[in-house]
Enzyme design. Structure first.
Site, PDB file in Angstrom:
ATOM      1  N   ASP A 175       1.049  -1.202  -0.001  1.00 13.30           N
ATOM      2  CA  ASP A 175       0.316   0.272   0.056  1.00 13.30           C
ATOM      3  C   ASP A 175       0.921   1.147   0.383  1.00 13.30           C
ATOM      4  O   ASP A 175       1.891   1.551   0.214  1.00 13.30           O
ATOM      5  CB  ASP A 175      -0.702   0.053   1.172  1.00 13.30           C
ATOM      6  CG  ASP A 175       0.008  -0.202   2.654  1.00 13.30           C
ATOM      7  OD1 ASP A 175       0.338   0.014   2.722  1.00 13.30           O
ATOM      8  OD2 ASP A 175      -0.803  -0.620   3.307  1.00 13.30           O
ATOM      9  N   ASP A 199       1.759   4.810   1.569  1.00 12.83           N
ATOM     10  CA  ASP A 199       1.036   6.255   2.683  1.00 12.83           C
ATOM     11  C   ASP A 199       1.976   7.101   2.492  1.00 12.83           C
ATOM     12  O   ASP A 199       3.127   7.448   1.669  1.00 12.83           O
ATOM     13  CB  ASP A 199       2.008   5.579   4.285  1.00 12.83           C
ATOM     14  CG  ASP A 199       1.691   4.457   4.287  1.00 12.83           C
ATOM     15  OD1 ASP A 199       0.075   4.033   4.710  1.00 12.83           O
ATOM     16  OD2 ASP A 199       2.260   3.223   4.280  1.00 12.83           O
ATOM     17  N   ASP A 232       9.249   3.887  13.041  1.00 11.49           N
ATOM     18  CA  ASP A 232       9.574   2.916  13.733  1.00 11.49           C
ATOM     19  C   ASP A 232      11.244   1.964  13.725  1.00 11.49           C
ATOM     20  O   ASP A 232      12.436   2.588  13.947  1.00 11.49           O
ATOM     21  CB  ASP A 232       9.040   1.461  13.763  1.00 11.49           C
ATOM     22  CG  ASP A 232       8.184   1.317  12.652  1.00 11.49           C
ATOM     23  OD1 ASP A 232       9.238   1.823  11.448  1.00 11.49           O
ATOM     24  OD2 ASP A 232       7.545   0.051  12.386  1.00 11.49           O
TER      25      ASP A 232
END
Ligand code: ATP
Ligand code: MG
Length: 441
Positions: free
Chosen positions: A65, A67, A148
């Site tokens: 996907d 982002d 992260d």
């Protein structure tokens, strides 16, 4: 190389890689993502592709996907797109939808250094440092440190098509290293799900988790017990239905994290009775990966049925030993195991019902006489239950002969089927001897 001190002081200069020196091409970015990126830019906002999209494109993989990161607030994003919905409480995000395609647009967020400031309405931690709410907006420079892993913190700028790297993500990408940004202990405490993400990316990308990021995982796995069951369910689907279930499972076991996702299964695997349990789980996960590779459908119901089969089977056996019928034992054990599992990771009813049906049908698949097999063929869950039986037979936990019988039965016409389900001839029916009633008197 960025060190912790730089991160604290925010004194890091980004490396900017101009368009001719990297491999990201707009041809590989979905048209929906491009629409979002350009519309934000045209409205005067900063507009970047971020996260897994950039990472995967640089690796020459197809992103799952896209982002987008921007300095526009969620409300400003909503103003720009008719097809936009704001979601999330922990993180407020904008989802812009184009048919099946959803582009996630996140506003840059600030770092966690607002000590003394009363911002509880927008940001909140638990006592042990877990982030509950985090909606303080900031600049791109701020946003980087909240991500992260370094390889997930690369930004592709739609303004000049360059890639911006503050954290040494490009070097880590080249070396195949997953490295948490900042202090691993603190970052896992803020959000323990990052441990599961580490495993997921390591399995999917074939990357090695950096020793510092890895050491903390062995210590902090227990923090996963505090994650709400609904979030764990979402993560479990990403872990096991992402096409790399086998290596993911092995890594989860290696880092002692599997037991926080499926505690009953972990116990059952410990039994190692005939090595069935482990072989069965591995075979089922291999089958899941194989189906995904062939673009065949997979369902959480089948996945959970397989992962929880061993605890359910052991429980059912105990109940049978106590005198329950096989079907009754399967039903009761199924309900118990399912009820215990949803305390850890929720399983919506639309999956837990078919999961238990797959289990109950394992008992019914043993009935091969009379009308029972025909009724089973008509059952909406027959196919899943039959596939499940095949897996059990493959690892030697169910009779191969039974599995073969069903395989054969399905290929036959009505007359041939009738033959197969007819009661065995030649065997004289045993007549019940009438007990003589004791005569009073
Ligand atoms: P994929 O979409 O392929 O699963 P991804 O890296 O894009 O991988 P997403 O869950 O889509 O993962 O998140 C997008 C980005 O948001 C990540 O790359 C990361 O930068 C950031 N992110 C997501 N979850 C977290 C988290 N728990 N902690 C910190 N950053 C996160
Ligand atoms: Mg993503």
């Amino acid at each position: 190389m960025t060190n912790q001190g730089d991160i604290e002081t925010g004194s890091v200069q980004p490396v900017t890689i101009p368009r001719p020196e990297h491999a990201i091409s707009r041809a590989n970015i979905s048209s929906s993502a491009l629409k979002v990126l350009y519309r934000l830019k045209e409205a005067g906002f900063q507009s970047f592709l971020v996260g897994g999209g950039v990472r995967d494109l640089l690796l020459g993989r197809e992103p799952k996907d896209f982002d987008v990161g921007t300095d526009a607030t969620p409300d400003e994003v909503k103003e720009l797109f008719r097809n936009c919905r704001l979601i999330g409480r922990r993180f407020r995000l904008a989802h812009v939808r184009f048919g099946q395609d959803v582009i996630e647009v996140a506003t840059f967020r600030a770092r966690h250094d607002s000590e003394g400031e009363d911002d509880s309405a927008v940001r909140a931690h638990t006592e042990d440092g877990r982030i509950l709410r985090d909606n303080v907006y900031g600049s791109l420079e701020d946003d980087v440190w909240r991500r992260d892993f370094t390889v997930n913190a690369l930004y592709y700028d739609i303004n000049d098509f360059s890639v911006v790297d503050y954290v040494g993500g490009l070097d880590d990408l080249k070396a195949g290293t997953l490295r948490l940004i900042g202090d691993p202990q603190q970052r896992y405490r803020e959000d323990p799900v990052r441990m599961l993400r580490a495993v997921r990316f390591a399995a999917k990308l074939g990357f090695r988790i950096h020793p510092d990021s890895e050491a903390a995982m062995f210590e902090l796995g227990h923090l996963l017990s505090d994650i709400p069951p609904a979030r764990l369910f979402e993560e479990i689907l990403k872990l096991f239905l992402g096409g790399c279930a086998v290596s993911t499972f092995e890594l989860l076991r290696h880092y002692n994290l599997f037991k926080y996702l499926f505690p009953l299964t972990e116990d059952a695997l410990g039994w190692e009775e005939h090595a069935f349990p482990l072989t069965f789980v591995l075979r089922a996960l291999e089958n899941t990966d194989q189906r995904l590779a062939e673009d065949k459908p997979v369902t959480p119901a089948f996945l959970y049925a397989a992962l929880l089969w061993e605890p359910m089977r052991l429980r059912a056996r105990e109940l049978r030993d106590q005198g329950a019928s096989p079907l009754e034992a399967a039903q009761v054990a199924g309900n118990q195991v399912s009820a215990e599992q949803v305390q850890v990771s929720s399983l919506p009813k639309r999956f837990s019902l078919p999961m238990r049906e797959i289990w109950n049908l394992q008992v019914r698949l043993e009935r091969r006489r009379g009308k029972a097999p025909y009724r089973l063929l008509e059952h909406p869950r027959f196919r899943a239950a039959y596939d499940f039986l095949l897996l059990r037979a493959e690892v030697g936990e169910a009779e191969q002969e039974l599995a073969d019988w069903w395989t054969h039965f399905q290929t036959l016409n009505v007359e041939e089927r009738d033959q197969m389900v007819a009661p065995a001839r030649n065997k004289p029916r045993r007549r019940r001897r009438r007990r003589r009633k004791p005569v009073d008197g």
